[in-house]
Design a protein around this motif. Structure first.
Motif, PDB file in Angstrom:
ATOM      1  N   GLY A  86       9.842  -4.495  13.101  1.00 43.96           N
ATOM      2  CA  GLY A  86       9.233  -5.372  12.277  1.00 43.96           C
ATOM      3  C   GLY A  86       9.127  -5.074  10.934  1.00 43.96           C
ATOM      4  N   VAL A  87       9.173  -5.118  10.413  1.00 46.24           N
ATOM      5  CA  VAL A  87       9.094  -5.361   8.621  1.00 46.24           C
ATOM      6  C   VAL A  87       9.186  -4.088   8.283  1.00 46.24           C
ATOM      7  N   PRO A  88      10.134  -4.210   7.114  1.00 46.70           N
ATOM      8  CA  PRO A  88      11.604  -3.183   6.775  1.00 46.70           C
ATOM      9  C   PRO A  88      10.230  -2.242   5.600  1.00 46.70           C
ATOM     10  N   PHE A  89      10.084  -0.577   6.052  1.00 52.43           N
ATOM     11  CA  PHE A  89       9.803   0.423   5.140  1.00 52.43           C
ATOM     12  C   PHE A  89      10.074   0.859   4.247  1.00 52.43           C
ATOM     13  N   THR A  90       9.344   0.646   2.888  1.00 51.03           N
ATOM     14  CA  THR A  90       9.699   0.891   1.806  1.00 51.03           C
ATOM     15  C   THR A  90       8.868   1.908   0.647  1.00 51.03           C
ATOM     16  N   MET A 122       5.394   0.347   0.503  1.00 50.90           N
ATOM     17  CA  MET A 122       4.389   0.077   1.456  1.00 50.90           C
ATOM     18  C   MET A 122       4.602   1.290   1.288  1.00 50.90           C
ATOM     19  N   THR A 169       0.425  -3.051  12.054  1.00 47.91           N
ATOM     20  CA  THR A 169       1.776  -3.177  11.863  1.00 47.91           C
ATOM     21  C   THR A 169       2.833  -2.985  11.768  1.00 47.91           C
ATOM     22  N   VAL A 208       6.618  -2.197  12.108  1.00 49.23           N
ATOM     23  CA  VAL A 208       7.138  -1.664  11.119  1.00 49.23           C
ATOM     24  C   VAL A 208       8.726  -0.960  11.238  1.00 49.23           C
ATOM     25  N   SER A 209       9.751  -1.284  10.332  1.00 49.51           N
ATOM     26  CA  SER A 209      10.691  -0.833  11.000  1.00 49.51           C
ATOM     27  C   SER A 209      11.550  -0.009   9.954  1.00 49.51           C
ATOM     28  N   ASP A 219      17.542  -1.143   9.362  1.00 47.42           N
ATOM     29  CA  ASP A 219      18.052  -2.456  10.552  1.00 47.42           C
ATOM     30  C   ASP A 219      19.638  -1.456  11.281  1.00 47.42           C
TER      31      ASP A 219
END
Ligand code: JD8
Length: 405
Positions: free
Chosen positions: A94-98, A101, A136, A138-139, A142
């Motif tokens: 997924g898109v990086p959780f920040t 976000m 969404t 989301v990751s 990594d």
């Protein structure tokens, strides 16, 4: 805010009954509904998985229970605040959780989380959901987990603590890591002098001084040093400027001083010519002055990618500091771009980099340049600075300031 979570291990979300999030739920600041996916199966074995088409190890989560569960969540939660939730599906791809976000999600009325397990969820479930609500993937980071529950625990906590009233003193949310691009400063509490076995460990004296300006500067410098040491990627904002890929940004150290002196003299030579005087500090300074400056300012140096292990070529630099005696002013200076690389936006990026390092006590940005340096004055104006009337802080110079948004 309403939160829905669907999982085959609903008890995994029990930690959200505890601590600040638990109290926030009891105080009605957020409503969390946890659903057991097996409730939405139709066979007596309550099957949620099956073998993967195309072969391969592991099992895949079936589409029907998921569709039934998500449709139930939508019908159960639809209301005046929102007709459908924003569905977040954790996944290593997924898109990086920040933190950014987390702030965006905290502004939404209704979030739903789908916790996968096994090798993942049948891809058609994402299509089913996307036909009904925003989705969404989301990751959390990594690395590979066994399922989405841990990621949902982290995301719910990161989002919910940003909701008004959840964290008692909202001020403490401000100077945290990942707020404002810098890591947090070190913290201490009593005893001021700790007898740790036969080692006495003292709290840094500045923290006992009561001098809030000095404390703000110390904390800021600690944040910059810690960020540079642990997360140089966070200060690599100028990474891709005008075709200059993968530039490396570091906080300058004395070993950088000789190259900085060369760059400084090269960059201020034109200003010396137009001002008709070589007696301007950047041209007058020697190596010791540059080294001393590194101790009084936080100085960033931008290099081309390191080739063959050695440091790359220094192509730009800028420095910044809290004005001694006035923590509300952030001074930027010695903004330099290698002459052959000017005009690609690196200068603007460097100014942004310096400003980004300003601590929260800062309300005004300040910069100074030669009175006859029309090019610089034009550039700083384009960056939002206003020319201050009258003589600048140095003979033959002008000051420009910008209020912090
Ligand atoms: C959801 C199933 C396990 C993943 C085969 C291991 C997030 N940062 C993250 N790492 N891993 C996850 C994550 C892993 C999940 C599921 C999230 C659902 N798995 C799968 C693919 C490889 N097994 C995650 N966010």
């Amino acid at each position: 805010m309403r939160l829905d979570v669907v999982s085959i291990f609903p008890e995994y979300l029990a930690p959200l009954d505890l601590s600040l999030i638990g109290r926030a739920r009891r105080d009605g600041l957020l409503a969390l509904h946890v659903h057991d996916l097996r409730e939405f199966t139709s066979d007596r074995h309550r099957t949620v998985d099956d073998s993967p088409f195309g072969g391969g190890a592991g099992m895949v989560m079936k589409p029907e229970p998921w569709a039934a569960a998500l449709d139930h969540v939508v019908s159960d939660g639809a209301g005046p605040d929102a007709a459908v939730p924003h569905l977040l599906v954790p996944g290593p791809g997924g898109v990086p959780f920040t933190q950014a976000m987390a702030h965006r999600l905290a502004a939404e009325p209704w979030l739903a989380f789908a916790c996968g397990r096994y090798e993942g969820i049948d891809e058609r479930v994402y299509e089913h959901a996307a036909a009904r609500m925003p989705v969404t993937v989301v990751s959390l980071g990594d690395y590979v987990l066994n399922g989405g529950e841990v990621a949902v625990l982290a995301m719910v906590e990161a989002v919910a603590r940003l909701l008004p009233g959840v964290v008692g003193n909202a001020a403490s949310l401000v100077e945290e890591s990942h707020e404002g691009g810098l890591l947090e400063y070190p913290v201490y509490t009593r005893p001021a002098s700790w007898a740790d076995g036969d080692t006495v460990r003292d709290v840094p004296p500045v923290l006992l001084s009561g001098d809030h300006g000095a404390i703000a500067r110390w904390r800021h410098d600690e944040r910059v040093a810690r960020t540079a040491a642990r997360r140089p990627d966070l200060v690599a904002v100028a990474a891709t400027v005008g075709g200059l890929d993968d530039l490396e940004v570091t906080v300058a150290v004395p070993a950088d001083a000789p190259e900085l002196l060369v760059l400084q003299r090269a960059c201020w030579m034109p200003e010396g010519r137009v001002s008709g005087s070589w007696r301007i500090p950047p041209l007058d300074e020697g190596l010791d002055d540059v080294v001393r400056g590194l101790g009084e300012w936080t100085t960033w140096v931008v290099r081309t990618p390191s080739a063959g292990g050695g440091p790359g070529r220094p192509v730009g630099s800028v420095r910044g500091r809290v004005r001694p005696g006035d923590p509300s002013v952030w001074e930027s200076g010695r903004l330099m771009v290698a002459p052959d690389l000017q005009g690609r936006g690196l200068g603007r990026a460097l100014l942004g980099l310096a400003e980004a390092g300003a601590p929260d006590s800062v309300a005004t940005y300040w910069i100074n340049t030669g009175r006859v340096s029309e090019g610089n004055i034009r550039r700083y104006r384009r960056a939002g600075y206003r020319l201050r009337p009258g003589e600048g802080s140095f003979p033959g110079s002008v000051d420009l300031t910008k209020r912090r948004r």
